[in-house]
Design an enzyme around this catalytic site. Structure first.
Site, mmCIF file in Angstrom:
data_model
loop_
_atom_site.group_PDB
_atom_site.id
_atom_site.type_symbol
_atom_site.label_atom_id
_atom_site.label_comp_id
_atom_site.label_asym_id
_atom_site.label_seq_id
_atom_site.Cartn_x
_atom_site.Cartn_y
_atom_site.Cartn_z
ATOM 1 N N HIS A 192 11.885 35.985 61.048
ATOM 2 C CA HIS A 192 10.871 36.841 60.418
ATOM 3 C C HIS A 192 9.638 36.973 61.309
ATOM 4 C CE1 HIS A 192 8.335 38.275 56.940
ATOM 5 N NE2 HIS A 192 7.391 37.763 57.735
ATOM 6 N N GLU A 193 9.103 35.833 61.746
ATOM 7 C CA GLU A 193 7.837 35.872 62.479
ATOM 8 C C GLU A 193 7.978 36.475 63.875
ATOM 9 O OE1 GLU A 193 4.877 35.458 61.427
ATOM 10 O OE2 GLU A 193 5.485 34.912 59.409
ATOM 11 N N HIS A 246 7.874 40.232 63.950
ATOM 12 C CA HIS A 246 6.567 40.897 63.991
ATOM 13 C C HIS A 246 6.235 41.304 65.424
ATOM 14 C CE1 HIS A 246 5.205 40.726 59.895
ATOM 15 N NE2 HIS A 246 5.379 39.422 59.810
ATOM 16 N N TYR A 254 -0.997 47.295 59.593
ATOM 17 C CA TYR A 254 -0.763 46.165 58.709
ATOM 18 C C TYR A 254 -1.614 46.258 57.443
ATOM 19 C CZ TYR A 254 0.912 41.488 57.659
ATOM 20 O OH TYR A 254 1.535 40.406 57.074
ATOM 21 N N GLU A 284 6.172 43.960 56.938
ATOM 22 C CA GLU A 284 6.712 42.713 56.403
ATOM 23 C C GLU A 284 8.194 42.861 56.050
ATOM 24 O OE1 GLU A 284 5.699 39.542 55.828
ATOM 25 O OE2 GLU A 284 3.982 40.023 57.083
ATOM 26 N N ASP A 321 -5.988 43.412 47.501
ATOM 27 C CA ASP A 321 -5.566 42.063 47.872
ATOM 28 C C ASP A 321 -4.464 42.111 48.925
ATOM 29 O OD1 ASP A 321 -7.321 41.035 45.997
ATOM 30 O OD2 ASP A 321 -5.797 40.916 44.415
ATOM 31 N N HIS A 340 2.686 41.692 51.454
ATOM 32 C CA HIS A 340 3.743 40.755 51.100
ATOM 33 C C HIS A 340 4.318 41.060 49.722
ATOM 34 C CE1 HIS A 340 1.555 38.392 54.194
ATOM 35 N NE2 HIS A 340 2.742 37.911 54.468
#
Length: 436
Positions: A247-248, A251, A262, A271, A343, A349
């Site tokens: 996942h990371e 990015h 983003y 994401e 938020d 996410h």
């Protein structure tokens, strides 16, 4: 399914950290730990937002590249190569490559310094920097460092533990970070012929043992490296989950394919893309077809006693956990439940679950391994040049449908369109009224 260590975790969304920090049912120590992790999380999310904002500015803009864009990040630092070249327990082939590449890097640095010494315009200097990635080594190097529980990112990466070609160390977290990074790199190369995370053999740096009781893992876009905490009361062992790293690191891949702003829907797509490739990497490691996989992101991440199975479910968003100490999984599964929010950078996410469910739908409908048709379609979408920085869900969906038809025909396009329709991401139909 492959056997796992018991408490594996994925990158933790801010809404979960906030719930832990704000819940009076939790002890003060736990709430304070969550607040600390949330503060650090906000810091790197801010970096990510700035990174993608800079990448998506109009071409030719003097401020379009970040101050430390990856121009020279693609070149392995001299000290890493020197360590590999001199290390006795590194295999002969890797040691020989490191010696060769060390000499190459020194030559490149010399040329770069000579170029800097000349009197040039700022545009000419930018052109020189833009050429640097083409001078990177032909081999991808991995290196894992010990952050020694320091939470100051300025001190990263830390003390070197293990480098490319070196035998396993006594630090199990370092070995997991090293091996799982290898799984990610193999997936991108074997399936999509993509070299490392930038398609130019960029080195992959990781730091383990970041901070004290840090319950998260992330890609640092400024340092261009992975960072792992050890976890604490609820979440732990981030390095043991290949989908964490998949996942990371994705990015970073997104930076080099279709940089998505983003925030808002484009941020949720950012994401989503990381979840898609993270889950495919996990399924490949475990040799699972789409219908046999659990489609859980952060499987086994929750400590014993927590009511839940993961951090996110791509198969059924909103069902990953339900615990009085940090609430119920808030991800909606359908676009009808999408509401604008300030938020979490506009819910990046939170709302990634909607396109996640669409990808799951498409993978199940196609059958076989998820990367064979659905994954190939999403990959070609990222590589198409048709994804705008502020891309919306429906715009992204349209490109996936077009790519599915190009790759596999009209029936495949219909399959992908239905996958999006079933999560409420649909094309509006218009009825003409009045006289022509």
């Amino acid at each position: 399914m492959a056997t796992h260590q018991p408490h594996i975790c994925h990158v933790v969304p801010p809404y979960l950290l906030s719930a832990i920090a704000d819940n009076s049912n939790n002890e003060n120590q736990i709430r304070e730990s969550a607040r600390h992790t949330l503060t650090l999380h906000a810091n790197y999310i801010g970096k990510r937002e700035k990174r993608f904002a800079a990448l998506t500015k109009p071409r030719g803009s003097r401020t379009s590249a970040p101050a430390n864009a990856h121009g020279r990040q693609g070149i392995v630092p001299d000290h890493i190569l020197q360590h590999i070249a001199d290390c006795e327990d590194v295999d002969d082939d890797t040691r020989a490559c490191a010696k060769r590449d060390l000499e190459h890097v020194k030559n490149i640095h010399a040329k770069y310094q000579q170029q800097q010494a000349r009197e040039e315009t700022s545009d000419q200097k930018a052109a020189v920097a833009a050429k640097q990635p083409s001078d990177t080594t032909e081999k991808t190097y991995r290196a894992v460092y010990d952050a020694k529980h320091d939470s100051d990112e300025a001190n990263l990466p830390g003390k070197v533990i293990r480098v490319e070609g070196q035998k396993a160390s006594k630090d199990e977290s370092a070995n997991e970070a090293y091996d799982n990074a290898g799984h990610v790199l193999s997936f991108y190369y074997d399936i999509f012929n993509w070299k490392s995370i930038d398609n130019n053999n960029m080195h992959v740096i990781s730091s383990v043992h970041f901070g004290r009781n840090y319950e998260n893992a992330f890609w640092d876009p400024e340092a261009a490296q992975m960072v792992y905490g050890d976890g604490h009361n609820f979440l732990t062992n981030f390095t043991g989950a290949v989908d964490v790293i998949g996942h990371e690191l994705t990015h970073a891949v997104t930076e080099h394919t279709s940089p998505l702003d983003y925030s808002g829907q484009s941020g949720a797509l950012n994401e989503h893309v990381s979840d898609v490739f993270g889950i495919m990497i996990k399924q490949r490691v475990e040799n699972e077809t789409a219908d046999k996989a659990d489609w859980l992101i952060g499987e086994y991440c929750l400590m014993p006693g927590v009511k839940g199975v993961a951090l996110r479910s791509m198969k059924a968003p909103g069902t990953a956990y339900n615990d009085p100490r940090f609430g119920k999984d808030p991800q909606p599964a359908n676009f009808k439940d999408y509401k604008a929010t300030s938020d979490d950078n506009g819910g990046v996410h939170l709302y990634s679950g909607i396109p996640n469910k669409a990808f799951y739908n498409a993978s199940i409908a196609f059958g076989g391994y998820s990367w064979e048709k659905a994954g190939k379609t999403w990959w070609e979408t990222l590589r198409s040049g048709q994804i705008a920085p502020r891309c919306t869900f429906i715009q992204f969906a349209d490109v996936t449908v077009a790519k599915a038809e190009e790759l596999f025909g009209e029936e495949a396009a219909s399959t992908v369109r239905k996958a999006w329709d079933d999560v409420g991401v649909t094309r509006r139909s218009y009825t003409r009224t009045g006289k022509d």
